[in-house]
Design a protein around this motif. Structure first.
Motif, short mmCIF file in Angstrom:
data_model
loop_
_atom_site.label_atom_id
_atom_site.label_comp_id
_atom_site.label_asym_id
_atom_site.label_seq_id
_atom_site.Cartn_x
_atom_site.Cartn_y
_atom_site.Cartn_z
N CYS A 95 19.47 6.68 -27.12
CA CYS A 95 20.43 5.63 -26.86
C CYS A 95 21.24 6.00 -25.61
CB CYS A 95 21.36 5.40 -28.05
SG CYS A 95 22.30 6.83 -28.60
N ALA A 96 21.73 4.98 -24.95
CA ALA A 96 22.44 5.19 -23.70
C ALA A 96 23.55 4.16 -23.56
CB ALA A 96 21.48 5.10 -22.51
N ALA A 97 24.59 4.53 -22.83
CA ALA A 97 25.73 3.65 -22.60
C ALA A 97 25.94 3.46 -21.11
CB ALA A 97 26.99 4.23 -23.24
N GLY A 98 26.22 2.23 -20.72
CA GLY A 98 26.46 1.94 -19.32
C GLY A 98 27.42 0.79 -19.16
N ARG A 99 27.56 0.30 -17.92
CA ARG A 99 28.51 -0.78 -17.64
C ARG A 99 27.83 -2.08 -17.25
NH1 ARG A 99 33.30 0.44 -19.95
NH2 ARG A 99 34.09 2.47 -19.29
N ILE A 100 26.57 -2.02 -16.93
CA ILE A 100 25.85 -3.20 -16.45
C ILE A 100 24.58 -3.36 -17.28
CG2 ILE A 100 24.71 -4.28 -14.47
CD1 ILE A 100 26.43 -2.53 -12.66
N VAL A 101 24.26 -4.60 -17.63
CA VAL A 101 23.02 -4.87 -18.35
C VAL A 101 21.86 -4.71 -17.38
CG1 VAL A 101 21.68 -6.58 -19.60
CG2 VAL A 101 24.16 -6.42 -19.98
N GLN A 102 21.13 -3.62 -17.55
CA GLN A 102 20.04 -3.30 -16.65
C GLN A 102 18.92 -2.62 -17.43
OE1 GLN A 102 19.37 -3.72 -13.50
NE2 GLN A 102 21.28 -4.21 -12.44
N ARG A 103 17.72 -2.70 -16.92
CA ARG A 103 16.60 -2.01 -17.52
C ARG A 103 16.42 -0.61 -16.94
NH1 ARG A 103 12.55 -5.91 -19.71
NH2 ARG A 103 13.61 -7.91 -19.80
N SER A 104 17.05 -0.37 -15.81
CA SER A 104 16.90 0.92 -15.13
C SER A 104 17.76 1.98 -15.80
CB SER A 104 17.31 0.80 -13.67
OG SER A 104 17.39 2.09 -13.09
N GLN A 105 17.17 3.12 -16.09
CA GLN A 105 17.94 4.18 -16.73
C GLN A 105 19.00 4.74 -15.80
OE1 GLN A 105 15.44 7.71 -17.67
NE2 GLN A 105 13.78 6.51 -16.80
N ASP A 106 18.89 4.49 -14.51
CA ASP A 106 19.90 4.96 -13.57
C ASP A 106 21.25 4.28 -13.80
OD1 ASP A 106 17.54 5.18 -10.80
OD2 ASP A 106 18.02 6.58 -12.42
N SER A 107 21.26 3.15 -14.50
CA SER A 107 22.48 2.41 -14.76
C SER A 107 23.28 2.94 -15.93
CB SER A 107 22.15 0.94 -15.02
OG SER A 107 21.51 0.36 -13.91
N TYR A 108 22.72 3.90 -16.64
CA TYR A 108 23.34 4.40 -17.87
C TYR A 108 23.80 5.84 -17.65
CZ TYR A 108 21.42 0.16 -19.75
OH TYR A 108 21.14 -1.16 -19.96
N ALA A 109 25.11 6.05 -17.81
CA ALA A 109 25.69 7.36 -17.49
C ALA A 109 25.75 8.30 -18.69
CB ALA A 109 27.10 7.17 -16.93
N SER A 110 25.78 7.74 -19.90
CA SER A 110 25.90 8.57 -21.09
C SER A 110 24.66 8.41 -21.95
CB SER A 110 27.14 8.17 -21.90
OG SER A 110 28.31 8.34 -21.12
N TRP A 111 24.18 9.56 -22.48
CA TRP A 111 22.95 9.56 -23.26
C TRP A 111 23.12 10.35 -24.55
CZ3 TRP A 111 18.37 7.15 -21.69
CH2 TRP A 111 18.40 6.58 -20.41
N GLY A 112 22.48 9.85 -25.60
CA GLY A 112 22.40 10.61 -26.84
C GLY A 112 21.31 11.66 -26.75
N GLN A 113 21.17 12.43 -27.82
CA GLN A 113 20.26 13.57 -27.80
C GLN A 113 18.81 13.20 -28.09
OE1 GLN A 113 21.78 12.56 -30.39
NE2 GLN A 113 20.63 13.13 -32.22
N GLY A 114 18.56 11.99 -28.56
CA GLY A 114 17.20 11.59 -28.87
C GLY A 114 16.84 11.82 -30.33
N THR A 115 16.02 10.93 -30.85
CA THR A 115 15.54 11.05 -32.22
C THR A 115 14.04 10.73 -32.22
OG1 THR A 115 15.91 10.36 -34.52
CG2 THR A 115 16.19 8.66 -32.83
N GLN A 116 13.26 11.54 -32.91
CA GLN A 116 11.81 11.42 -32.89
C GLN A 116 11.34 10.33 -33.83
OE1 GLN A 116 9.32 13.28 -31.07
NE2 GLN A 116 8.00 11.66 -31.91
N VAL A 117 10.48 9.46 -33.34
CA VAL A 117 9.81 8.46 -34.15
C VAL A 117 8.31 8.71 -34.04
CG1 VAL A 117 9.24 6.01 -34.39
CG2 VAL A 117 11.61 6.72 -33.92
N THR A 118 7.67 8.88 -35.17
CA THR A 118 6.23 9.10 -35.22
C THR A 118 5.60 8.03 -36.10
OG1 THR A 118 6.52 11.49 -34.95
CG2 THR A 118 4.39 10.73 -35.77
N VAL A 119 4.62 7.33 -35.54
CA VAL A 119 3.93 6.29 -36.28
C VAL A 119 2.49 6.73 -36.47
CG1 VAL A 119 3.32 3.86 -36.40
CG2 VAL A 119 5.42 4.56 -35.24
N SER A 120 2.16 7.01 -37.71
CA SER A 120 0.83 7.55 -37.99
C SER A 120 0.48 7.31 -39.44
CB SER A 120 0.80 9.05 -37.69
OG SER A 120 -0.43 9.62 -38.08
N SER A 121 -0.80 7.12 -39.70
CA SER A 121 -1.26 6.99 -41.08
C SER A 121 -1.69 8.35 -41.63
CB SER A 121 -2.42 6.00 -41.15
OG SER A 121 -3.47 6.40 -40.28
#
Length: 121
Positions: A95-121
């Motif tokens: 997850c990331a926080a920014g000030r402008i609605v953008q698809r570019s990750q350069d627009s987001y200054a704050s980031w969370g640590q990440g969470t792993q999602v695995t999709v498998s049977s």
């Protein structure tokens, strides 16, 4: 703003998961929030973003119709509901926080640590 993502795990193809991202601070509603993901061996890519009020949402074509981003400003939390999961959704989700609605990750200054999602049977 500090961000803490949670909710990742293992899901079967066609299954669902809901990610959460809790933010610190008293100005959460002023931030545009987004989810990005990074699959093994690939660059981090945009998944979804939501405006501060929650009235505007935008999705990558790869997740449109299956994922829903939402937020609860009273709880300082943004969510990503993921349905109809596919093996290609396997990634670390950030997850990331920014000030402008953008698809570019350069627009987001704050980031969370990440969470792993695995999709498998």
């Amino acid at each position: 703003v500090q961000l803490q993502a949670s909710g990742g795990g293992l899901a079967q193809p066609g299954g669902s998961l809901r990610l959460s991202c809790a933010a610190s601070g008293r100005t959460f509603s002023s931030y545009v929030m987004a989810w990005f993901r990074q699959a093994p061996g690939k660059e981090r890519e945009f998944a979804a973003t939501i405006s501060g009020s929650g009235s505007g949402t935008y999705y990558a074509d790869s997740v449109k119709g299956r994922f829903t981003i939402s937020r609860d400003n009273a709880k300082n939390t943004v969510y990503l509901q993921m349905n109809s999961l596919k093996p290609e959704d396997t990634a670390v989700y950030y997850c990331a926080a920014g000030r402008i609605v953008q698809r570019s990750q350069d627009s987001y200054a704050s980031w969370g640590q990440g969470t792993q999602v695995t999709v498998s049977s």
